[in-house]
Write an enzyme that holds these catalytic residues in place. Structure first.
Site: not given
Length: 324
Positions: A79, A82
């Site tokens: 991700c 993230c």
């Protein structure tokens, strides 16, 4: 151990409340023990950011939330957003110096937790405060927004739940946080665990009976009292039509049973102050047996939330004023 089911709408969760209460008592014991041994009970700044998995969720998140708001960062290695958000959260966790604890959960390795929190995409950030879960934000967020959210979270923890946070010492060794003493097994632990399992599986009748069995032998058992109150509450709202209940309450303000039913729904939906306020207003409008019926239901709802909750303390004062 499988983590407890937790409602994202703010519903009072018996297992969460009970675990938080136990954790608070254990934390106080640990601090007292550290003081007797000449230590401070403080943790290292490095311990303000922890990796958590399903096995450690109850211990590291649920129980710790009795001392400090726990911010949960759901992330994954693949991700990209993230990778931008997580370092900001980690830096702020250290900067807040014990007022929050950051728990990082890898969703790829902890699918059950992802499902229980109802996460549809990452990054997703939640918090657990005194055993109650609430969403903070999902997706990218600027640092100013994050700071504002964390400030509000700390304020809620302090004002509503009396959370004082963690003591941090820059000189403390990482991983040296004091561990809480283990609670010795009690004579009714088997029945209590069976009751919690029945609650988790939706067997409300079984949970009610299990708690009643404990209280028959030990009428003062606080966990069974709390558990019975919640199981009976969930039984009362099971299968009801929420729209009809709320319509009846609005159309019949003098109907005691309509107000009681709406208060049950308020509490299950996490609207604690609304539930208490509704019944206190009903107490003010009623007399005799009707008033006593409402008062008794309000006391039952106090049991569900817990006697030390600031909202219960405030509502008790309001109830006393309404009665006298």
């Amino acid at each position: 151990m499988q983590p407890r089911n937790m409602s994202m709408s703010g519903v009072v969760d018996l297992a969460a409340v009970k675990a938080a209460q136990e954790a608070k008592a254990k934390a106080e014991q640990a601090r007292a023990q550290a003081a007797r041994e000449g230590g401070t009970g403080a943790i290292s700044p490095a311990d303000l950011v922890i990796d958590v998995d399903e096995a450690g969720f109850e211990r590291e998140v649920l129980q710790r939330s009795a001392e400090v708001p726990v911010v949960i960062d759901f992330w994954a290695e693949w991700c990209e957003p993230c990778k931008q958000l997580s370092p900001v959260l980690e830096r702020l966790a250290v900067e807040y110096n014990g007022r929050i604890l950051l728990a990082k959960i890898d969703v790829d390795a902890n699918q059950m937790l992802m499902q229980q929190f109802g996460i549809q995409g990452i990054p997703a950030v939640f918090a657990v405060v005194a055993g109650q879960a609430l969403p903070l934000f999902q997706g990218a967020a600027g640092e100013a927004q994050i700071r504002q959210t964390l400030d509000q979270l700390v304020q809620v923890g302090e004002q509503r739940f009396g959370l004082t946070g963690l003591s941090v010492d820059p000189e403390a060794e990482p991983g040296g946080a004091p561990s809480a003493p283990e609670r010795p097994a009690g004579p009714h632990d088997g029945l209590l665990e069976a009751a919690v399992q029945a609650l988790d599986s939706g067997d409300l009748s079984g949970a009610v009976q299990a708690y009643k069995n404990v209280l028959t032998e030990d009428p003062g058992n606080e966990e069974a009292t709390l558990g019975l109150a919640q199981a009976e509450l969930l039984q009362r709202v099971q299968g009801v039509d929420p729209q009809r209940v709320r319509r009846d309450a609005a159309d019949k303000p003098a109907d005691v049973q309509a107000q009681i039913a709406a208060a049950d729904l308020d509490l299950v939906g996490g609207h604690v102050e609304d539930a208490f306020g509704r019944l206190i207003e009903t107490v003010q409008r009623t007399v005799g047996d009707d008033r006593d019926t409402v008062r008794m239901r309000l006391l039952e709802l106090f049991e569900v939330v817990g006697p030390d909750d600031p909202r219960v303390i405030a509502a008790r004062r309001a109830l006393a004023r309404a009665l006298f």
